[in-house]
Scaffold this motif. Sequence first.
Motif, PDB file in Angstrom:
ATOM      1  N   LYS A 165       2.659   2.547  -3.068  1.00  0.00           N
ATOM      2  CA  LYS A 165       1.881   2.909  -4.256  1.00  0.00           C
ATOM      3  C   LYS A 165       1.661   4.415  -4.386  1.00  0.00           C
ATOM      4  O   LYS A 165       1.202   4.896  -5.412  1.00  0.00           O
ATOM      5  N   PHE A 166       1.921   5.143  -3.277  1.00  0.00           N
ATOM      6  CA  PHE A 166       1.611   6.573  -3.294  1.00  0.00           C
ATOM      7  C   PHE A 166       2.848   7.387  -2.966  1.00  0.00           C
ATOM      8  O   PHE A 166       3.796   6.888  -2.367  1.00  0.00           O
ATOM      9  N   GLU A 212      -8.675   1.511  -2.039  1.00  0.00           N
ATOM     10  CA  GLU A 212      -7.325   1.275  -2.561  1.00  0.00           C
ATOM     11  C   GLU A 212      -7.360   1.053  -4.075  1.00  0.00           C
ATOM     12  O   GLU A 212      -6.537   1.588  -4.812  1.00  0.00           O
ATOM     13  N   ASN A 270      -7.884   4.286  -6.184  1.00  0.00           N
ATOM     14  CA  ASN A 270      -6.791   5.253  -6.214  1.00  0.00           C
ATOM     15  C   ASN A 270      -5.436   4.661  -6.575  1.00  0.00           C
ATOM     16  O   ASN A 270      -4.442   5.382  -6.588  1.00  0.00           O
ATOM     17  N   SER A 271      -5.389   3.342  -6.838  1.00  0.00           N
ATOM     18  CA  SER A 271      -4.082   2.794  -7.191  1.00  0.00           C
ATOM     19  C   SER A 271      -4.124   1.675  -8.231  1.00  0.00           C
ATOM     20  O   SER A 271      -3.078   1.201  -8.655  1.00  0.00           O
ATOM     21  N   ASP A 272      -5.306   1.240  -8.659  1.00  0.00           N
ATOM     22  CA  ASP A 272      -5.339   0.171  -9.652  1.00  0.00           C
ATOM     23  C   ASP A 272      -4.725   0.660 -10.970  1.00  0.00           C
ATOM     24  O   ASP A 272      -5.057   1.734 -11.449  1.00  0.00           O
ATOM     25  N   PHE A 309       0.808  -1.219   0.000  1.00  0.00           N
ATOM     26  CA  PHE A 309       0.000   0.000   0.000  1.00  0.00           C
ATOM     27  C   PHE A 309       0.846   1.275   0.000  1.00  0.00           C
ATOM     28  O   PHE A 309       0.686   2.162  -0.836  1.00  0.00           O
ATOM     29  N   THR A 332      -6.964   3.733 -12.122  1.00  0.00           N
ATOM     30  CA  THR A 332      -6.521   5.027 -11.590  1.00  0.00           C
ATOM     31  C   THR A 332      -6.102   6.054 -12.653  1.00  0.00           C
ATOM     32  O   THR A 332      -6.377   7.237 -12.482  1.00  0.00           O
ATOM     33  N   VAL A 342      -7.174   6.686   1.848  1.00  0.00           N
ATOM     34  CA  VAL A 342      -6.310   6.380   0.725  1.00  0.00           C
ATOM     35  C   VAL A 342      -6.128   7.670  -0.074  1.00  0.00           C
ATOM     36  O   VAL A 342      -7.118   8.259  -0.496  1.00  0.00           O
ATOM     37  N   SER A 368      -1.435   8.621  -6.826  1.00  0.00           N
ATOM     38  CA  SER A 368      -0.788   7.343  -7.139  1.00  0.00           C
ATOM     39  C   SER A 368       0.504   7.585  -7.918  1.00  0.00           C
ATOM     40  O   SER A 368       0.509   8.275  -8.937  1.00  0.00           O
ATOM     41  N   SER A 369       1.601   6.988  -7.434  1.00  0.00           N
ATOM     42  CA  SER A 369       2.890   7.196  -8.093  1.00  0.00           C
ATOM     43  C   SER A 369       2.863   6.694  -9.530  1.00  0.00           C
ATOM     44  O   SER A 369       3.375   7.350 -10.440  1.00  0.00           O
ATOM     45  N   GLN A 403      -5.975  10.321  -2.802  1.00  0.00           N
ATOM     46  CA  GLN A 403      -6.580  10.289  -4.125  1.00  0.00           C
ATOM     47  C   GLN A 403      -5.937  11.302  -5.072  1.00  0.00           C
ATOM     48  O   GLN A 403      -5.449  10.949  -6.129  1.00  0.00           O
TER      49      GLN A 403
END
Lengths: 296, 455
Positions: free
Chosen positions: B140-141, B344, B347-349, B137, B353, B159, B367-368, B161
């Motif tokens: 991912k950001f 999650e 905001n990260s798939d 988790f 995303t 999470v 999200s990176s 966004q």
Amino acid sequence: MAKRSRHGKAGLLFVAPFMVVFVLTLVVPLVYSGYLSFFRNRLVGGISFVGTKNYIQAFHDHAFWSGLERVVGFFFIQVPFMLAAALIFALVIDSGKLRFPKLIRILIFIPYAVPAVIAAIMWGYLYGPNFGLLAQISRYLHTPSIHFLNGWMTLPSIANIVTWEYVGYNMIIMYAALKSFSTDLYEAASMDGANGFQLAWHIKIPQLRPAIFLCLIFSVIGSFQLFTEPYQMTPLSPAVLNNSFTPNIYAYDEAFVSQNINYAATISFMLGFAVLIAASFVGLVSRQSRKRAVNV
Amino acid sequence: MKIRGQKKKIIGAFLATSLVCVGFGLQPASAASSASATTSVSASAIAKAMNTPTTLTYWTWVPGLNKEIALFEKRYPKIKVNAINVGQGGPHYQKLRVGATSGKGLPDLAQIEFQYVPAFTQIGLLANIAPYVSKTFKSKFEAWTISQVSGPKGAIYGVPQDTGPMGMLYRADIFTKYGIAVPKTWDDFAAAAAKLHAADPTVYLANFGPNEADVATSFGWQAGSRPFKSLGNNAYKINVDDPAAQKIAKYWADLVSAGTVSTDPAWNNDWFAGFDKGKYATWLTGAWGPLFLAGQAKDTAGLWRAAPLPQWSAGASVSGNRGGSSTAVIKGTKNPIAAATFAEFLNSDPVSTPLLSQAPQLLFPASSAALHAPAFINAKVAFFGGQQANKVFVAINKTVAKDFAWSPFTDQVYQELQNDVGTAITGKTDVLAALATEQTNILKYAVDQGFTVSK
């Protein structure tokens, strides 16, 4: 006797729908707010009974009193203008000397139909110091543009909006009263040689006194409760139209920004008492002046 | 995306609302309690939860999330998500507060801007999702966004966004016309402000809005001001007048006194028109600014460029953040695992995303992976004359200071900042005295609310 009591029951039945709504939407929230004003709910520690502590705090709260002073000042600036204008419009329309009286009546009344929120947005645009309509006109005429919502100008500028909104409403009340008077007196006065002005001054205005006082009471309440116009205009002049500009704004702010619902209830009650005192005072003056009128 | 907390309520609704608001004293217990549960739940528990037919209600004002939701529902057919817009900013938060006190009518998930995460954690509304999120988790950001949603003892309350790392949007045409170089430091900026205003008295390098407490806060974030520090157990260190905050206040007060920046209140028609008609040559704002300008200053399309904020010392690269949201799970949801999984996923798939940065959402993602997707980073933005504006902001994002924390009463802090400091700067009165007043008032408020405070 039996007949009377049956009437009584029918009467109760007729007022019941009103009473139910009245109790549910006014009495219950009022009592509940009163109850709340004796408590305190803190972010840490929760709810506790504090007795009259909130009231003592409000009594010494500069923000509340300065807001109250401001709405009293507002009342003295705005209401005389508005009621005088409403009276003049009502008398002129009633005089029958206008062409298209119905059209004019509607035009004066229309602003009342505009929601206060919309009115505030509209006037906010007109007042804009850089690109507002009035600023653009003064630029076109090469005159300095006025900052309508800056410093001492703010209150008169808001008074102007409120007057624009409510002059028609007050006019309608007075005009309706004028229409209910018997025309016999007018005829008699004309026979005696009274002109239009004399008719208005000596016959119509004295009779209108109860209607004017009714408007005055509404205006007292409206002025003390001032909220929507300055609240909507806050983004235009945040330094002046701050969170305690009027007592109602202050109460709203305490409830929804500071999360002090209980103190907000206290402020609302304090304001309620102030309105009660002011309205009673107006009522008293009205009764006195009526007595004097009768004695003369 | 930054949305103003517009509180459009008429007073008629006031009594009724306050009636609902307080219920009969059922204030939920303060946060902290379930912080022990940071150990992850088992894979089988997650699999079971994701196979339990559930409908999740999600309160958000981000428009048109149906594509993302469809992708989620395709992956987890047993879970349905209803995204509902209950109002933007203020009204949205009020509804959440009403629900928090009455314990009824709450959604399963809600959008919470970063600056309000501690406020809603304080009233016990947000669930700690640390046990339910994936092992990866945090990676991912962007790291600073994780710190914005983290609580004590490894708790995670949302999470990330979208974000708003602070940069400088400027009018290339005005800069060229008056021979102004893009200012690299705040000293350059002050000099440029003087030069520009002397050259054309109708143009200002920047506008200092007395009602933009959030901008002032972001400037402080960049300068190293750390007004609040949670010490746990409802104890806070409060220093809204720390040296960095004093530096900021003094800097802007000096520019205002010199008359080289304007002081128009922000977020009204006159201010919008100021951008469109070239009154302001820059806008110092978050990464969502380009989107906003493109809507409000259409006539100036193609003339704008993006650059990093001026720096306090030459050669440094530090920024702050303005705006941005998280997706939080509301305590009391029947299926917290499904809710956290949705938050999650959204905001990260990797498939879903990237949609967040496209129309109609146009968010600057947290999200990176989405941030560094070539399509996003290399996009040439017409409003910026074909400049790769996203690339500029992605680079700025790396420089956002990580350790900035909020108080559990941000609304009150913004209001004090605006009432005391904003008014002093625009009214040209003693700004340092105003900052001291702000500190006193906030300390008093915090103590009145039952917090333990220290400096």
